[in-house]
Scaffold this motif. Structure first.
Motif, PDB file in Angstrom:
ATOM      1  N   ALA A  17       0.463  58.106  25.239  1.00  0.00           N
ATOM      2  CA  ALA A  17      -0.924  58.259  25.690  1.00  0.00           C
ATOM      3  C   ALA A  17      -1.823  57.220  25.027  1.00  0.00           C
ATOM      4  O   ALA A  17      -1.725  56.976  23.818  1.00  0.00           O
ATOM      5  N   ASN A  18      -2.707  56.616  25.835  1.00  0.00           N
ATOM      6  CA  ASN A  18      -3.803  55.765  25.350  1.00  0.00           C
ATOM      7  C   ASN A  18      -3.341  54.528  24.591  1.00  0.00           C
ATOM      8  O   ASN A  18      -4.055  54.024  23.724  1.00  0.00           O
ATOM      9  N   GLY A  19      -2.164  54.031  24.898  1.00  0.00           N
ATOM     10  CA  GLY A  19      -1.671  52.819  24.257  1.00  0.00           C
ATOM     11  C   GLY A  19      -1.861  51.597  25.147  1.00  0.00           C
ATOM     12  O   GLY A  19      -2.177  51.698  26.334  1.00  0.00           O
ATOM     13  N   VAL A  20      -1.674  50.432  24.556  1.00  0.00           N
ATOM     14  CA  VAL A  20      -1.657  49.167  25.298  1.00  0.00           C
ATOM     15  C   VAL A  20      -0.437  48.384  24.823  1.00  0.00           C
ATOM     16  O   VAL A  20      -0.302  48.119  23.616  1.00  0.00           O
ATOM     17  N   ALA A  21       0.447  48.037  25.738  1.00  0.00           N
ATOM     18  CA  ALA A  21       1.660  47.283  25.411  1.00  0.00           C
ATOM     19  C   ALA A  21       1.652  45.953  26.151  1.00  0.00           C
ATOM     20  O   ALA A  21       1.153  45.862  27.284  1.00  0.00           O
ATOM     21  N   PRO A  70      -2.237  36.291  22.583  1.00  0.00           N
ATOM     22  CA  PRO A  70      -3.189  37.023  21.739  1.00  0.00           C
ATOM     23  C   PRO A  70      -3.151  38.520  22.004  1.00  0.00           C
ATOM     24  O   PRO A  70      -2.823  38.975  23.112  1.00  0.00           O
ATOM     25  N   LEU A  71      -3.483  39.290  20.991  1.00  0.00           N
ATOM     26  CA  LEU A  71      -3.535  40.738  21.137  1.00  0.00           C
ATOM     27  C   LEU A  71      -4.616  41.134  22.144  1.00  0.00           C
ATOM     28  O   LEU A  71      -5.637  40.462  22.279  1.00  0.00           O
ATOM     29  N   ALA A  72      -4.377  42.239  22.825  1.00  0.00           N
ATOM     30  CA  ALA A  72      -5.321  42.730  23.826  1.00  0.00           C
ATOM     31  C   ALA A  72      -6.596  43.239  23.162  1.00  0.00           C
ATOM     32  O   ALA A  72      -6.586  43.728  22.029  1.00  0.00           O
ATOM     33  N   GLU A  73      -7.695  43.126  23.894  1.00  0.00           N
ATOM     34  CA  GLU A  73      -8.926  43.791  23.480  1.00  0.00           C
ATOM     35  C   GLU A  73      -8.759  45.283  23.765  1.00  0.00           C
ATOM     36  O   GLU A  73      -8.520  45.678  24.900  1.00  0.00           O
ATOM     37  N   ILE A  74      -8.878  46.106  22.730  1.00  0.00           N
ATOM     38  CA  ILE A  74      -8.547  47.526  22.900  1.00  0.00           C
ATOM     39  C   ILE A  74      -9.734  48.458  22.657  1.00  0.00           C
ATOM     40  O   ILE A  74      -9.579  49.674  22.716  1.00  0.00           O
ATOM     41  N   GLY A  75     -10.934  47.908  22.400  1.00  0.00           N
ATOM     42  CA  GLY A  75     -12.097  48.756  22.201  1.00  0.00           C
ATOM     43  C   GLY A  75     -11.927  49.678  21.008  1.00  0.00           C
ATOM     44  O   GLY A  75     -11.473  49.257  19.941  1.00  0.00           O
ATOM     45  N   PRO A  76     -12.257  50.966  21.176  1.00  0.00           N
ATOM     46  CA  PRO A  76     -12.187  51.891  20.040  1.00  0.00           C
ATOM     47  C   PRO A  76     -10.790  52.395  19.719  1.00  0.00           C
ATOM     48  O   PRO A  76     -10.606  53.141  18.747  1.00  0.00           O
ATOM     49  N   ARG A  77      -9.808  52.012  20.499  1.00  0.00           N
ATOM     50  CA  ARG A  77      -8.449  52.481  20.229  1.00  0.00           C
ATOM     51  C   ARG A  77      -7.896  51.854  18.948  1.00  0.00           C
ATOM     52  O   ARG A  77      -8.381  50.825  18.486  1.00  0.00           O
ATOM     53  N   ARG A  78      -6.870  52.480  18.414  1.00  0.00           N
ATOM     54  CA  ARG A  78      -6.362  52.099  17.091  1.00  0.00           C
ATOM     55  C   ARG A  78      -5.331  50.992  17.193  1.00  0.00           C
ATOM     56  O   ARG A  78      -4.362  51.087  17.931  1.00  0.00           O
ATOM     57  N   ARG A  79      -5.557  49.929  16.408  1.00  0.00           N
ATOM     58  CA  ARG A  79      -4.584  48.852  16.309  1.00  0.00           C
ATOM     59  C   ARG A  79      -3.460  49.291  15.374  1.00  0.00           C
ATOM     60  O   ARG A  79      -3.711  49.914  14.346  1.00  0.00           O
ATOM     61  N   PRO A  80      -2.190  48.998  15.694  1.00  0.00           N
ATOM     62  CA  PRO A  80      -1.113  49.319  14.749  1.00  0.00           C
ATOM     63  C   PRO A  80      -1.335  48.631  13.407  1.00  0.00           C
ATOM     64  O   PRO A  80      -1.846  47.505  13.348  1.00  0.00           O
ATOM     65  N   ALA A  81      -0.958  49.302  12.339  1.00  0.00           N
ATOM     66  CA  ALA A  81      -1.103  48.699  11.012  1.00  0.00           C
ATOM     67  C   ALA A  81      -0.296  47.413  10.917  1.00  0.00           C
ATOM     68  O   ALA A  81      -0.712  46.448  10.274  1.00  0.00           O
ATOM     69  N   ARG A  82       0.864  47.387  11.545  1.00  0.00           N
ATOM     70  CA  ARG A  82       1.694  46.193  11.632  1.00  0.00           C
ATOM     71  C   ARG A  82       2.217  46.089  13.061  1.00  0.00           C
ATOM     72  O   ARG A  82       2.611  47.090  13.651  1.00  0.00           O
TER      73      ARG A  82
END
Length: 237
Positions: free
Chosen positions: A118-122, A181-193
């Motif tokens: 849920a709510n991820g970006v790959a 480049p990494l996606a723009e994800i707004g308020p969603r959480r970026r993985p720590a690594r």
């Protein structure tokens, strides 16, 4: 190597897995058969085109990472077939009813558990090994103008944005993924690594993951393991 970049951004995604009884799990990263099904759908193929789907699956080369950390979600499905208006009915798969013969499965309560992200970006970097049909040009055209609406693993998993990002040139799919480049994800959480999965012949990772993600399309079963490298990925800013 020419590489297509796909981005999966959706409220729910499912990447396939080996089904055991009523349990439908999902892999952490996209699977070979799941990608073959998505691309086949874009091309306008269906489950009767088993030879074409098998050939496409066998030629796929891909790497994948998470840009926004997903949350696991299990969907619970149930129906009581003992109710009068549901007698002699069952689950429907590809427009055909799945009847159960005898015992409690024919009249009792059917249950299924289906795992999702849920709510991820790959982000996925994808290429084709060898020659044949479809070509990468044909895949690109199909992703730009798919023959049918696309979904990410299961029909309820509709993308929130176009899947196709563009075409790149790189030494391999891992290199293409690292350069994207990494996606723009707004308020969603970026993985720590940023962790990723890629073909073993494109470099070692922190470990190896073996998955039964090769599908026998003619017999409609998963059969055949594939080994992938998994590890941290240095992504270009």
């Amino acid at each position: 190597m020419d590489v297509l970049i796909l981005r999966f951004d959706a409220p729910l995604m499912s990447f396939g897995g080996v089904v055991v009884d009523q349990n439908n799990p999902t892999w952490r990263f996209p699977g070979r058969s799941m990608l073959a099904g998505l691309l086949g759908n874009a091309l306008g193929l269906d489950h009767r085109d088993t030879a074409k789907l098998q050939a496409l699956q066998d030629r796929l080369r891909f790497a994948a990472r998470w840009d926004a950390e997903p949350e696991p979600l299990t969907e619970y499905q149930t129906v009581d077939l003992g109710q009068a208006f549901l007698v002699d009915t069952g689950w429907t798969t590809r427009g055909r009813r799945e009847d159960r013969k005898g015992g409690s499965a024919a009249t009792g309560t059917h249950q299924r558990w289906r795992d999702h992200w849920a709510n991820g970006v790959a982000t996925v970097a994808l290429a084709l090994d060898g020659d044949g049909t479809p070509t990468l040009d044909e895949l690109e055209a199909a992703l730009r103008r798919p023959a049918r609406p696309l979904f990410i693993g299961r029909k309820p998993c509709l993308p929130a944005a176009p899947i196709f990002l563009g075409r790149r040139v790189a030494e391999g799919v891992k290199a293409a993924l690292a350069a994207e480049p990494l996606a723009e994800i707004g308020p969603r959480r970026r993985p720590a690594r940023i962790t990723a999965l890629w073909p073993l012949d494109e470099g070692e990772g922190a470990g190896i993951e073996e998955r039964f993600d090769r599908r026998d399309w003619a017999n409609n079963i998963h059969r055949g393991a594939e080994r992938y490298a998994v590890g941290l990925l240095e992504v270009a800013p």
